[in-house]
Design an enzyme around this catalytic site. Structure first.
Site, mmCIF file in Angstrom:
data_model
loop_
_atom_site.group_PDB
_atom_site.id
_atom_site.type_symbol
_atom_site.label_atom_id
_atom_site.label_comp_id
_atom_site.label_asym_id
_atom_site.label_seq_id
_atom_site.Cartn_x
_atom_site.Cartn_y
_atom_site.Cartn_z
ATOM 1 N N HIS A 103 0.813 -1.209 0.000
ATOM 2 C CA HIS A 103 0.000 0.000 0.000
ATOM 3 C C HIS A 103 0.856 1.273 0.000
ATOM 4 O O HIS A 103 0.690 2.161 -0.838
ATOM 5 C CB HIS A 103 -0.927 -0.036 1.218
ATOM 6 C CG HIS A 103 -1.837 1.136 1.323
ATOM 7 N ND1 HIS A 103 -1.519 2.236 2.079
ATOM 8 C CD2 HIS A 103 -3.031 1.390 0.739
ATOM 9 C CE1 HIS A 103 -2.501 3.115 1.968
ATOM 10 N NE2 HIS A 103 -3.430 2.620 1.170
ATOM 11 N N CYS A 479 -1.573 -2.363 -16.240
ATOM 12 C CA CYS A 479 -1.757 -1.208 -15.361
ATOM 13 C C CYS A 479 -1.183 -1.456 -13.974
ATOM 14 O O CYS A 479 -1.363 -0.652 -13.074
ATOM 15 C CB CYS A 479 -3.233 -0.818 -15.266
ATOM 16 S SG CYS A 479 -4.249 -2.093 -14.515
HETATM 17 C C1 PEP Z 1 -2.803 -4.769 -9.793
HETATM 18 O O1 PEP Z 1 -3.195 -5.663 -9.044
HETATM 19 O O2 PEP Z 1 -1.839 -4.887 -10.576
HETATM 20 C C2 PEP Z 1 -3.472 -3.455 -9.789
HETATM 21 C C3 PEP Z 1 -3.151 -2.527 -10.658
HETATM 22 O O3 PEP Z 1 -4.432 -3.245 -8.830
HETATM 23 P P1 PEP Z 1 -4.103 -2.897 -7.302
HETATM 24 O O4 PEP Z 1 -2.644 -2.555 -7.221
HETATM 25 O O5 PEP Z 1 -4.988 -1.773 -6.936
HETATM 26 O O6 PEP Z 1 -4.455 -4.170 -6.612
#
Ligand code: PEP
Ligand code: MG
Length: 526
Positions: A103, A479
């Site tokens: 996080h 992403c």
């Molecule tokens: C991922 O899991 O790669 C993503 C972009 O979503 P998050 O980082 O919010 O879990």
């Protein structure tokens, strides 16, 4: 740049002479390499740049410090969504635990804040608000330190700094880079401030808007908690009806800033209990706010806890079990779309479903979202277009991409979760052993930082191929945090992906790296 402008070298040569990773040094303050370095803790260099400030150990203290106008360095064991406001108030963030996609790391990169995570060679005592370095030195709240997020180190005292260097030459160089590159670069942006940064760095749109980050403002959090604690569908609908105008306003703002560029909005993803307080004091305040007995609020909060929340009731699973949340978000997106068209900045929003593992999940959510779109159209007597896509974050979604693509116009690979699930390795706990693993050569690199092309990469290729076999015009992107990484961009480009999306502050590096790859191929061809 001067040589190119004088005609001594070509634009392509100028672009190739600048190392993409060096750009991030121009974007942030850096510790002056000529100065003294008194390092007291080491960790993972999670977000570049450096900052000096007074140590604080809670998000409340960070906010108080910001209110006094004093820069502070926020130290936490790890951060949770409730720390976001504290992070906004801090000059830099240091955590004892965590890895490259935990996080703290993800949020800090989004905010452009220097961040070091997984600094396990220090001992943190949050109760007494102090930390003990591996050499026995003790640092307390208020002590001045410098955090070097580029090197992954915490330094005692105020280090000498070099300022950022964002000048016209920087902008011009990147505009030349854009003339050569052949893969799109978007930004991950959750707030209007992120979107403004994305625009400043000339991203070609938003590739991931994590909508849950919009619910942590104090006034929204209360309504969100009412929604979570609703006893009946009617109560839940009432709370969601209060969240709707706030979400609509979020999207109107994002669309306005992005001025018609594509915006990909991910529907709600995290487990609901992330929105609940974790300590007794917080639960007591919540009971008061909801006007319910503390015992009931505590029991309900306990009931929402999960043994493995990252593998539990989150993402599309919430969308299937509590579909009203996604209905509200879809309505907000579509009403904002109409509002933007009225204001003269029409947009085709992209709605993305997270954590999918089965075709049927997509089918069910798609049916409801199409239904919401029809209702909004009828009510407004106006039309709009939108795209619906799927986030590929579970190995199963990659394996079943062929059938999932029957219902999806785009697939965006969330390589953070996909790496976590492919390795069976918690992205929030990897920091504890990752350095040892890399030092011993068990892993060549931290796979949360550098895409594992052998394993995770194979899933990406498989998903891309199977998806495009069903739908040749399927838009493909990454992403996850890897999106901004030059090596991952190379991989995505070769695999025929349309774009990558990364933290706004990594966009300049990504634009330049993509140009290097295209130019090198050209040299290779000739
Ligand atoms: C991922 O899991 O790669 C993503 C972009 O979503 P998050 O980082 O919010 O879990
Ligand atoms: Mg994810």
């Amino acid at each position: 740049m001067a040589l190119a402008e004088d005609g001594v070298i070509g634009k392509d040569e100028a672009v190739l002479r600048v190392e993409p990773r060096a750009l991030s040094e121009l974007l942030h303050h850096q510790v002056d390499p000529r100065g003294a370095r008194d390092v007291f803790a080491h960790g993972i260099a999670a977000s570049p740049g450096a900052a000096t400030g007074k140590l604080v150990f809670t998000s409340d203290a960070a906010q108080a410090s910001a209110a006094r106008g004093e820069p502070c360095i926020l130290v936490r064991r790890e951060t949770a969504p409730e720390d976001i406001r504290g992070m906004h108030s801090a000059a830099a963030v240091l955590t004892e635990r965590g890895g490259m996609t935990s996080h703290a790391a993800v949020i800090a990169r989004g905010l452009g804040l220097p961040c070091v995570v997984g600094a396990s060679d220090m001992r943190l005592d949050t109760r007494d608000r102090k930390l003990t370095a591996h050499d026995g030195r003790v640092f307390r709240e208020g002590d001045v330190v410098t955090l070097d997020g580029s090197k992954g180190e915490a330094l005692a005292g105020a280090a000498d700094m070099l300022p950022p260097a964002l000048d016209d030459a920087f902008k011009l160089l990147l505009s030349w880079a854009d003339q050569f590159r052949d893969i799109g670069i978007r930004a991950n942006a959750d707030t209007p401030a992120d979107a403004a940064t994305a625009r400043r760095f000339e991203a070609q749109g938003i590739g991931l808007c994590r909508t849950e980050h919009m619910f942590f403002d104090e006034d929204r959090l209360v309504v969100m908690r009412e929604m979570i604690f609703a006893d009946t569908p009617g109560d839940r609908a009432a709370a969601l009806a209060r969240l709707l105008p706030m979400q609509r306003d979020d999207f109107v703002q994002l669309f306005e800033i992005m001025q018609g560029l594509p915006v990909c909005i991910r529907l709600f993803d995290p487990p609901l209990h992330e929105f609940l307080p974790h300590d007794r004091e917080g639960l007591r305040e919540l009971a008061e706010a909801l006007d319910r007995p503390l015992s009931e609020v505590t029991r309900r909060a306990e009931a929402l806890r999960e043994v493995n929340p990252m593998l539990g009731m989150r993402g599309v699973r919430l969308g299937v079990v509590l579909p009203e949340i996604y209905d509200m978000q879809a309505q907000a997106i579509f009403e904002a779309t109409l509002e933007s068209a009225r204001r003269g900045a029409p947009v085709v929003p992209e709605v993305m479903i997270p954590l999918v593992s089965a075709r049927r999940e997509v089918e069910m959510v798609k049916a409801r979202i199409d239904g919401v779109a029809a209702l909004v159209r009828t009510k407004a007597k106006a039309d709009f277009d939108y795209k619906l896509g799927v986030m590929v974050e579970t190995p199963r979604a990659a394996l079943r991409a062929g059938e999932i693509a029957q219902h999806a116009g785009f697939l965006s690979f969330g390589t953070n979760d996909l790496t976590q699930m492919t390795y069976g390795l918690s992205r929030d706990d990897a920091g504890r052993f990752m350095n040892t693993y890399v030092q011993l050569g068990v892993f060549p690199e931290d796979p949360f930082q550098f895409l594992d092309v052998d394993g995770v990469g194979e899933l990406l290729l498989m998903g891309a191929e199977r998806g495009r076999a069903t739908r040749p015009d399927l838009t493909l992107s990454v992403c996850g945090e890897h999106g901004g990484n030059p090596e991952s961009i190379d991989f995505c480009r070769r695999a025929g992906f349309d774009y990558v999306s990364c933290s706004p502050y990594r966009v300049p590096m990504a634009r330049l790296a993509a140009a290097h790859l295209a130019l090198r191929d050209r040299v290779g061809d000739s």
